[in-house]
Design an enzyme around this catalytic site. Structure first.
Site, PDB file in Angstrom:
ATOM      1  N   HIS A  52      32.950  87.592   3.760  1.00 28.45           N
ATOM      2  CA  HIS A  52      32.333  88.478   4.761  1.00 28.45           C
ATOM      3  C   HIS A  52      33.345  89.213   5.635  1.00 28.45           C
ATOM      4  O   HIS A  52      32.967  90.055   6.433  1.00 28.45           O
ATOM      5  CB  HIS A  52      31.364  87.703   5.659  1.00 28.45           C
ATOM      6  CG  HIS A  52      32.054  86.823   6.660  1.00 28.45           C
ATOM      7  ND1 HIS A  52      32.478  85.557   6.366  1.00 28.45           N
ATOM      8  CD2 HIS A  52      32.410  87.031   7.950  1.00 28.45           C
ATOM      9  CE1 HIS A  52      33.046  85.016   7.426  1.00 28.45           C
ATOM     10  NE2 HIS A  52      33.042  85.885   8.404  1.00 28.45           N
TER      11      HIS A  52
HETATM   12  C1  UD1 Z   1      30.996  88.359  12.804  1.00 29.41           C
HETATM   13  C2  UD1 Z   1      32.339  88.113  13.488  1.00 29.41           C
HETATM   14  C3  UD1 Z   1      33.233  87.308  12.589  1.00 29.41           C
HETATM   15  C4  UD1 Z   1      32.548  86.044  12.116  1.00 29.41           C
HETATM   16  C5  UD1 Z   1      31.194  86.368  11.504  1.00 29.41           C
HETATM   17  C6  UD1 Z   1      30.457  85.098  11.176  1.00 29.41           C
HETATM   18  C7  UD1 Z   1      33.114  89.897  14.998  1.00 29.41           C
HETATM   19  C8  UD1 Z   1      33.997  91.072  15.136  1.00 29.41           C
HETATM   20  N1  UD1 Z   1      33.000  89.386  13.750  1.00 29.41           N
HETATM   21  O1  UD1 Z   1      31.252  89.125  11.638  1.00 29.41           O
HETATM   22  O2  UD1 Z   1      34.408  86.953  13.292  1.00 29.41           O
HETATM   23  O3  UD1 Z   1      33.361  85.434  11.147  1.00 29.41           O
HETATM   24  O4  UD1 Z   1      30.418  87.108  12.450  1.00 29.41           O
HETATM   25  O5  UD1 Z   1      29.497  85.314  10.199  1.00 29.41           O
HETATM   26  O6  UD1 Z   1      32.548  89.460  15.962  1.00 29.41           O
HETATM   27  N2  UD1 Z   1      24.181  91.954   9.821  1.00 29.41           N
HETATM   28  C9  UD1 Z   1      22.905  91.731   9.383  1.00 29.41           C
HETATM   29  N3  UD1 Z   1      22.177  90.756  10.008  1.00 29.41           N
HETATM   30  C10 UD1 Z   1      22.652  90.035  11.045  1.00 29.41           C
HETATM   31  C11 UD1 Z   1      23.945  90.284  11.492  1.00 29.41           C
HETATM   32  C12 UD1 Z   1      24.697  91.244  10.865  1.00 29.41           C
HETATM   33  O7  UD1 Z   1      22.425  92.356   8.454  1.00 29.41           O
HETATM   34  O8  UD1 Z   1      21.921  89.171  11.566  1.00 29.41           O
HETATM   35  C13 UD1 Z   1      24.978  92.978   9.130  1.00 29.41           C
HETATM   36  C14 UD1 Z   1      24.904  94.343   9.803  1.00 29.41           C
HETATM   37  O9  UD1 Z   1      24.926  95.321   8.810  1.00 29.41           O
HETATM   38  C15 UD1 Z   1      26.194  94.393  10.586  1.00 29.41           C
HETATM   39  C16 UD1 Z   1      27.148  93.584   9.711  1.00 29.41           C
HETATM   40  O10 UD1 Z   1      26.340  92.584   9.136  1.00 29.41           O
HETATM   41  O11 UD1 Z   1      26.655  95.695  10.817  1.00 29.41           O
HETATM   42  C17 UD1 Z   1      28.298  92.948  10.459  1.00 29.41           C
HETATM   43  O12 UD1 Z   1      27.808  92.140  11.526  1.00 29.41           O
HETATM   44  P1  UD1 Z   1      28.765  91.780  12.762  1.00 29.41           P
HETATM   45  O13 UD1 Z   1      28.107  90.802  13.631  1.00 29.41           O
HETATM   46  O14 UD1 Z   1      29.254  93.037  13.387  1.00 29.41           O
HETATM   47  O15 UD1 Z   1      30.011  91.146  12.062  1.00 29.41           O
HETATM   48  P2  UD1 Z   1      30.112  89.977  10.991  1.00 29.41           P
HETATM   49  O16 UD1 Z   1      30.703  90.554   9.757  1.00 29.41           O
HETATM   50  O17 UD1 Z   1      28.848  89.227  10.900  1.00 29.41           O
HETATM   51  N1  UDP Z   2      27.213  78.615   6.711  1.00 28.04           N
HETATM   52  C1  UDP Z   2      25.875  78.321   6.489  1.00 28.04           C
HETATM   53  N2  UDP Z   2      25.217  78.948   5.468  1.00 28.04           N
HETATM   54  C2  UDP Z   2      25.825  79.839   4.644  1.00 28.04           C
HETATM   55  C3  UDP Z   2      27.209  80.135   4.863  1.00 28.04           C
HETATM   56  C4  UDP Z   2      27.866  79.508   5.909  1.00 28.04           C
HETATM   57  O1  UDP Z   2      25.292  77.503   7.204  1.00 28.04           O
HETATM   58  O2  UDP Z   2      25.172  80.377   3.740  1.00 28.04           O
HETATM   59  C5  UDP Z   2      27.917  77.972   7.836  1.00 28.04           C
HETATM   60  C6  UDP Z   2      29.142  77.171   7.435  1.00 28.04           C
HETATM   61  O3  UDP Z   2      28.786  75.845   7.137  1.00 28.04           O
HETATM   62  C7  UDP Z   2      30.002  77.258   8.681  1.00 28.04           C
HETATM   63  C8  UDP Z   2      29.641  78.602   9.270  1.00 28.04           C
HETATM   64  O4  UDP Z   2      28.418  78.990   8.677  1.00 28.04           O
HETATM   65  O5  UDP Z   2      29.671  76.231   9.609  1.00 28.04           O
HETATM   66  C9  UDP Z   2      30.729  79.594   8.971  1.00 28.04           C
HETATM   67  O6  UDP Z   2      30.329  80.866   9.340  1.00 28.04           O
HETATM   68  P1  UDP Z   2      31.032  82.172   8.802  1.00 28.04           P
HETATM   69  O7  UDP Z   2      31.725  81.909   7.533  1.00 28.04           O
HETATM   70  O8  UDP Z   2      29.993  83.219   8.819  1.00 28.04           O
HETATM   71  O9  UDP Z   2      32.042  82.525   9.985  1.00 28.04           O
HETATM   72  P2  UDP Z   2      33.565  82.181  10.295  1.00 28.04           P
HETATM   73  O10 UDP Z   2      33.711  80.714  10.329  1.00 28.04           O
HETATM   74  O11 UDP Z   2      34.395  82.846   9.247  1.00 28.04           O
HETATM   75  O12 UDP Z   2      33.807  82.828  11.605  1.00 28.04           O
END
Ligand code: UD1
Ligand code: UDP
Length: 351
Positions: free
Chosen positions: A199
């Protein structure tokens, strides 16, 4: 003690679950959900499964550019901090929700405490690196998950009020593992599989990198189970890679935390660009191949449990094939009592 805890993204619900449980017995906690993540499988399911308290405030900011998202959170958070005057604002990790709350707290009379302080990738192109560095540098109380993070902070001139707490994600993992013991995921997965998650902006915003990762999945010797973040699904569709991805891997929706932990435990190898998942693989004795050039969790690499490969197809394939039988495992990030240590220290430090 009045604590205002701010969360907004999937990994923060996992982290806050452990601390919130410890806080609630003896202190007043108000939980703020910024709404950065809003799809039920990225948000609601964690509240249910981890018995997180209902947020006192739900900001509903949703997705947007970094500046807009962060600014909208800040406007709301400033109002809440002014109204509630908490003794301490508690933030987790490195998301935009973390930074927004940190900036607001730093300019108010409340103290700011950061859980997961001192982590660095030294890659300024990552939004997370900006968020965590700035948060560390405006925090009053810093909880480092391990000694290495504490030393990193010292190198940056931060040595006051830094405490090694261990990793709160390990606390939550220990608790769910006790509850899950032996239960099935209910998911239809092969006996042997590689578990993948992708992601990071660097991998999803770059067609070549994402394609190269998908190609690697198609060349692995065991099937790949791939719970895909919505960001990644959108990218695959936009790049015309969706069909190739579904041929290369069993692409599924994000799964619940309990399901995911079981999938990690039973996988032959994890291939991921997630921060939290690298650690979970380590805790659950599953070798990890990290689809990045850097990691904040460098101790897992040094210990031989994690291999940094980036996004090159052949390197991913080779690393997954080689990722068997890691060496004996050191205790890197505490023993599952990080949340208790954090709350005890807050009791001592918060004015
Ligand atoms: C965010 C965090 C990242 C973290 C990740 C965990 C920042 C800059 N990034 O990344 O550090 O590892 O969360 O998963 O804060 N979207 C959906 N549904 C949702 C949320 C997001 O469809 O509920 C889609 C949208 O298109 C959005 C994109 O995901 O634009 C990115 O979401 P965003 O929260 O900006 O960043 P993440 O990639 O989720
Ligand atoms: N996770 C989950 N379901 C999924 C993928 C991840 O519950 O399908 C959990 C995972 O166990 C971990 C957390 O989400 O605790 C990690 O989140 P993510 O990888 O989105 O973010 P990051 O740790 O990179 O910030």
């Amino acid at each position: 003690m009045n604590v205002l805890s701010v969360v907004g993204a999937r990994p923060q619900f996992v982290k806050a679950a452990a601390v919130s449980q410890q806080l609630r017995g003896a202190h007043d906690e108000l939980l703020v959900h910024t709404g950065q993540h809003y799809d039920p499988e990225l948000s609601e399911v964690f509240f249910e499964e981890l018995a997180l308290p209902e947020p006192a405030f739900h900001l509903g900011v949703g997705s947007d550019s970094h500046a807009t998202q962060t600014a909208e959170m800040m406007l709301e958070l400033e109002r809440i901090v002014d109204d509630e005057s908490p003794d301490v604002v508690l933030v987790y990790g490195d998301t935009n929700s973390t930074l927004a709350a940190a900036l607001v707290a730093a300019k108010s009379s409340t103290q700011l405490a950061h859980v997961e302080a001192g982590l660095r990738s030294y890659d300024w192109s990552m939004p997370e690196e900006v968020n965590r560095r700035l948060t560390d540098h405006c925090s009053d109380i810093l909880f480092a998950p391990g000694q290495h993070a504490k030393e990193t902070l010292a190198q940056e001139g931060i040595s006051e009020n830094v405490f090694v707490s261990g990793d709160v994600m390990y606390d939550t993992l220990v608790q769910i593992s006790d509850r899950l013991h032996g239960t099935e995921t209910g998911l239809d997965v092969p006996d042997e599989y590689v578990l993948a998650t992708v992601h990071r902006a660097k991998n999803t915003d770059d067609r070549d990198r994402l394609e190269s990762i998908i190609d690697a999945f198609s060349q692995l010797h065991v099937p790949v189970v791939f719970p895909a973040h919505p960001r990644t699904v959108t990218a695959l569709q936009e790049y015309g890679l969706w069909e190739r991805a579904t041929e290369a891997a069993r692409v599924i929706d994000p799964v619940t935390y309990g399901q995911f932990i079981t999938l990690v435990e039973d996988a032959v190898c994890v291939a991921t660009d997630s921060g939290g998942v690298q650690k979970e693989a380590f805790y659950l004795d599953t070798p990890c191949v990290t689809l990045r050039e850097t990691t904040e969790w460098i101790e897992t690499v040094d210990a031989g449990w994690n291999t940094l490969v980036g996004a090159e197809t052949s390197e991913i394939v080779d690393a997954v094939r080689a990722a068997v039988d890691p060496p004996a495992k050191p205790e890197l990030y505490g023993n599952g009592n990080a949340a208790a240590r954090i709350v005890e220290q807050l009791e001592r430090s918060v004015r």
